[in-house]
Design a protein around this motif. Structure first.
Motif, PDB file in Angstrom:
ATOM      1  N   LEU A  56      18.410   7.595  -1.083  1.00  0.00           N
ATOM      2  CA  LEU A  56      17.443   7.407   0.004  1.00  0.00           C
ATOM      3  C   LEU A  56      18.098   6.902   1.284  1.00  0.00           C
ATOM      4  O   LEU A  56      17.437   6.322   2.149  1.00  0.00           O
ATOM      5  N   ASP A  57      19.399   7.152   1.434  1.00  0.00           N
ATOM      6  CA  ASP A  57      20.133   6.628   2.590  1.00  0.00           C
ATOM      7  C   ASP A  57      19.614   7.169   3.913  1.00  0.00           C
ATOM      8  O   ASP A  57      19.773   6.518   4.950  1.00  0.00           O
ATOM      9  N   ARG A  58      19.014   8.352   3.913  1.00  0.00           N
ATOM     10  CA  ARG A  58      18.549   8.941   5.171  1.00  0.00           C
ATOM     11  C   ARG A  58      17.293   8.256   5.699  1.00  0.00           C
ATOM     12  O   ARG A  58      16.906   8.446   6.854  1.00  0.00           O
ATOM     13  N   PHE A  59      16.635   7.423   4.847  1.00  0.00           N
ATOM     14  CA  PHE A  59      15.371   6.805   5.227  1.00  0.00           C
ATOM     15  C   PHE A  59      15.569   5.355   5.695  1.00  0.00           C
ATOM     16  O   PHE A  59      16.416   4.633   5.182  1.00  0.00           O
ATOM     17  N   ASP A  60      14.747   4.979   6.655  1.00  0.00           N
ATOM     18  CA  ASP A  60      14.728   3.588   7.121  1.00  0.00           C
ATOM     19  C   ASP A  60      13.746   2.740   6.320  1.00  0.00           C
ATOM     20  O   ASP A  60      13.898   1.513   6.239  1.00  0.00           O
ATOM     21  N   ALA A  61      12.730   3.384   5.746  1.00  0.00           N
ATOM     22  CA  ALA A  61      11.688   2.646   5.039  1.00  0.00           C
ATOM     23  C   ALA A  61      11.081   3.514   3.951  1.00  0.00           C
ATOM     24  O   ALA A  61      11.033   4.751   4.070  1.00  0.00           O
ATOM     25  N   VAL A  62      10.607   2.864   2.892  1.00  0.00           N
ATOM     26  CA  VAL A  62       9.861   3.517   1.817  1.00  0.00           C
ATOM     27  C   VAL A  62       8.511   2.821   1.702  1.00  0.00           C
ATOM     28  O   VAL A  62       8.445   1.581   1.646  1.00  0.00           O
ATOM     29  N   ILE A  63       7.426   3.603   1.682  1.00  0.00           N
ATOM     30  CA  ILE A  63       6.083   3.064   1.471  1.00  0.00           C
ATOM     31  C   ILE A  63       5.536   3.730   0.211  1.00  0.00           C
ATOM     32  O   ILE A  63       5.344   4.945   0.177  1.00  0.00           O
ATOM     33  N   ASN A  64       5.289   2.923  -0.811  1.00  0.00           N
ATOM     34  CA  ASN A  64       4.937   3.434  -2.134  1.00  0.00           C
ATOM     35  C   ASN A  64       3.486   3.078  -2.451  1.00  0.00           C
ATOM     36  O   ASN A  64       3.182   1.951  -2.837  1.00  0.00           O
ATOM     37  N   LEU A  65       2.586   4.061  -2.308  1.00  0.00           N
ATOM     38  CA  LEU A  65       1.154   3.832  -2.506  1.00  0.00           C
ATOM     39  C   LEU A  65       0.567   4.656  -3.647  1.00  0.00           C
ATOM     40  O   LEU A  65      -0.644   4.626  -3.864  1.00  0.00           O
ATOM     41  N   ALA A  66       1.388   5.398  -4.375  1.00  0.00           N
ATOM     42  CA  ALA A  66       0.882   6.322  -5.391  1.00  0.00           C
ATOM     43  C   ALA A  66       0.434   5.580  -6.649  1.00  0.00           C
ATOM     44  O   ALA A  66       0.960   4.521  -6.992  1.00  0.00           O
ATOM     45  N   GLY A  67      -0.533   6.153  -7.343  1.00  0.00           N
ATOM     46  CA  GLY A  67      -0.980   5.586  -8.611  1.00  0.00           C
ATOM     47  C   GLY A  67      -2.337   6.131  -9.024  1.00  0.00           C
ATOM     48  O   GLY A  67      -3.217   6.350  -8.178  1.00  0.00           O
ATOM     49  N   GLU A  68      -2.530   6.353 -10.321  1.00  0.00           N
ATOM     50  CA  GLU A  68      -3.817   6.773 -10.873  1.00  0.00           C
ATOM     51  C   GLU A  68      -4.882   5.730 -10.540  1.00  0.00           C
ATOM     52  O   GLU A  68      -4.668   4.535 -10.737  1.00  0.00           O
ATOM     53  N   PRO A  69      -6.043   6.120  -9.981  1.00  0.00           N
ATOM     54  CA  PRO A  69      -7.103   5.136  -9.703  1.00  0.00           C
ATOM     55  C   PRO A  69      -7.445   4.327 -10.949  1.00  0.00           C
ATOM     56  O   PRO A  69      -7.626   4.884 -12.037  1.00  0.00           O
ATOM     57  N   ILE A  70      -7.542   3.012 -10.794  1.00  0.00           N
ATOM     58  CA  ILE A  70      -7.706   2.145 -11.965  1.00  0.00           C
ATOM     59  C   ILE A  70      -9.148   2.048 -12.436  1.00  0.00           C
ATOM     60  O   ILE A  70      -9.414   1.756 -13.599  1.00  0.00           O
ATOM     61  N   ALA A  71     -10.112   2.318 -11.552  1.00  0.00           N
ATOM     62  CA  ALA A  71     -11.518   2.115 -11.923  1.00  0.00           C
ATOM     63  C   ALA A  71     -12.329   3.404 -11.954  1.00  0.00           C
ATOM     64  O   ALA A  71     -13.547   3.367 -11.936  1.00  0.00           O
ATOM     65  N   ASP A  72     -11.663   4.554 -12.023  1.00  0.00           N
ATOM     66  CA  ASP A  72     -12.379   5.823 -11.990  1.00  0.00           C
ATOM     67  C   ASP A  72     -12.947   6.235 -13.343  1.00  0.00           C
ATOM     68  O   ASP A  72     -13.936   6.963 -13.405  1.00  0.00           O
TER      69      ASP A  72
END
Length: 302
Positions: A56-72
């Motif tokens: 991931l050297d080309r990136f300045d930042a990582v934003i990790n928001l993925a995930g199966e909805p917990i209450a669906d």
């Protein structure tokens, strides 16, 4: 910045993209790149797998928001596994790619939830509060532990513990609105359990804040400074919609319908965003009435 984003087509990620696009170069990780282009446009890069990247050297930042909805869905063992692995596997893979390079991103912002604390009654909860051991805590604790492994002298890690996110285009509020608009809204169980909520614009703004403030790292409660009881929330929503407020969903009915997952709605946490406020973050929507009025008066898909 050059940013790698997971969960870019989700409720929060979609709104975040509208703020990132004008100022940053964004690559969205998604199993379905065509969905990314359909929802977000063709002016961004989409990749289907981290295998497309050596590191991931080309990136300045990582934003990790993925995930199966917990209450669906009801928590079968299979659903619990999906909830866990959708968070744990991807976060582990991201950290492996991040630590494989020589010039890793300067910051990783990784999702979590106030479920980290488990049930807390009416006690005020901050980032140092002791969690109650239960499934939601186990999911979030391991998720955060995996993300924290990216911390180094080159990379700071921010873990955002999200409350109930309010927005017209998705999340819990979208599911609640039909019943309330028919005049059938009301509290769940006793209604005394606390709801820690946050407006989606404040979620986006705090992510941008953490991107820019290099002194920030560690856990941050992503909740408004005004947590309310479920009954207070229900009354406020009915009032903003000018609808009656007399129905109530008994606890036994919730448990019959949703099993163990019902505990997420029948118990709660009174969470305060102590570390965000100490860092100087200011909420645009600190009060529930203001947040609901803005949300319900804004066209969907803004």
């Amino acid at each position: 910045m050059n940013i790698l984003l997971t969960g870019g087509t989700g409720f929060i990620g979609h709104r975040l993209m509208s703020h990132l696009r004008p100022h940053h170069q964004v690559t969205v990780l998604s199993r379905n790149p065509n969905k990314v282009y359909q929802r977000l446009g063709h002016d961004i890069r989409a990749i289907a797998s981290l295998d497309e990247l050596e590191n991931l050297d080309r990136f300045d930042a990582v934003i990790n928001l993925a995930g199966e909805p917990i209450a669906d869905k009801r928590w079968s063992q299979e659903q619990k596994d999906r909830i866990c692995q959708s968070r744990w596997q991807l976060t582990r893979q991201l950290v492996e790619k991040l630590t494989a390079g020589r010039q890793p991103p300067r910051v990783m912002i990784s999702g979590s939830a106030v479920g980290f604390y488990g049930r807390q009654g009416d006690s005020l909860v901050d980032e140092d509060s002791n969690p109650h051991p239960e499934f939601s805590h186990e999911v979030c604790a391991r998720w955060e532990q995996l993300a924290q492994a990216a911390e180094s002298e080159h990379t700071r890690v921010c873990r955002i513990r999200l409350g109930v996110v309010l927005g017209a285009e998705g999340g819990a509020l979208k599911k609640m609105l039909p019943g309330y608009r028919f005049g059938l809204g009301g509290p769940i169980g006793s209604g005394k359990q606390y709801m820690s909520w946050i407006h989606i614009e404040d979620v986006v703004n705090l992510i941008l804040f953490l991107l820019e403030h290099e002194e920030c790292s560690g856990p941050f409660n992503a909740t408004s400074p005004e947590p309310v009881t479920n009954e207070h929330f229900s009354q406020s929503l009915a009032r903003v919609l000018s609808k009656p407020h007399f129905a109530r969903v008994p606890a036994w009915a919730m448990r019959l319908l949703f099993g163990e997952m019902a505990d997420l709605l029948l118990t709660g946490q009174r969470v305060m965003p102590v570390r965000l406020q100490q860092a100087g973050f200011h909420f645009r929507y600190p009060t529930l009435d203001k947040a609901l009025k803005e949300t319900l008066n804004t066209p969907q898909g803004r």
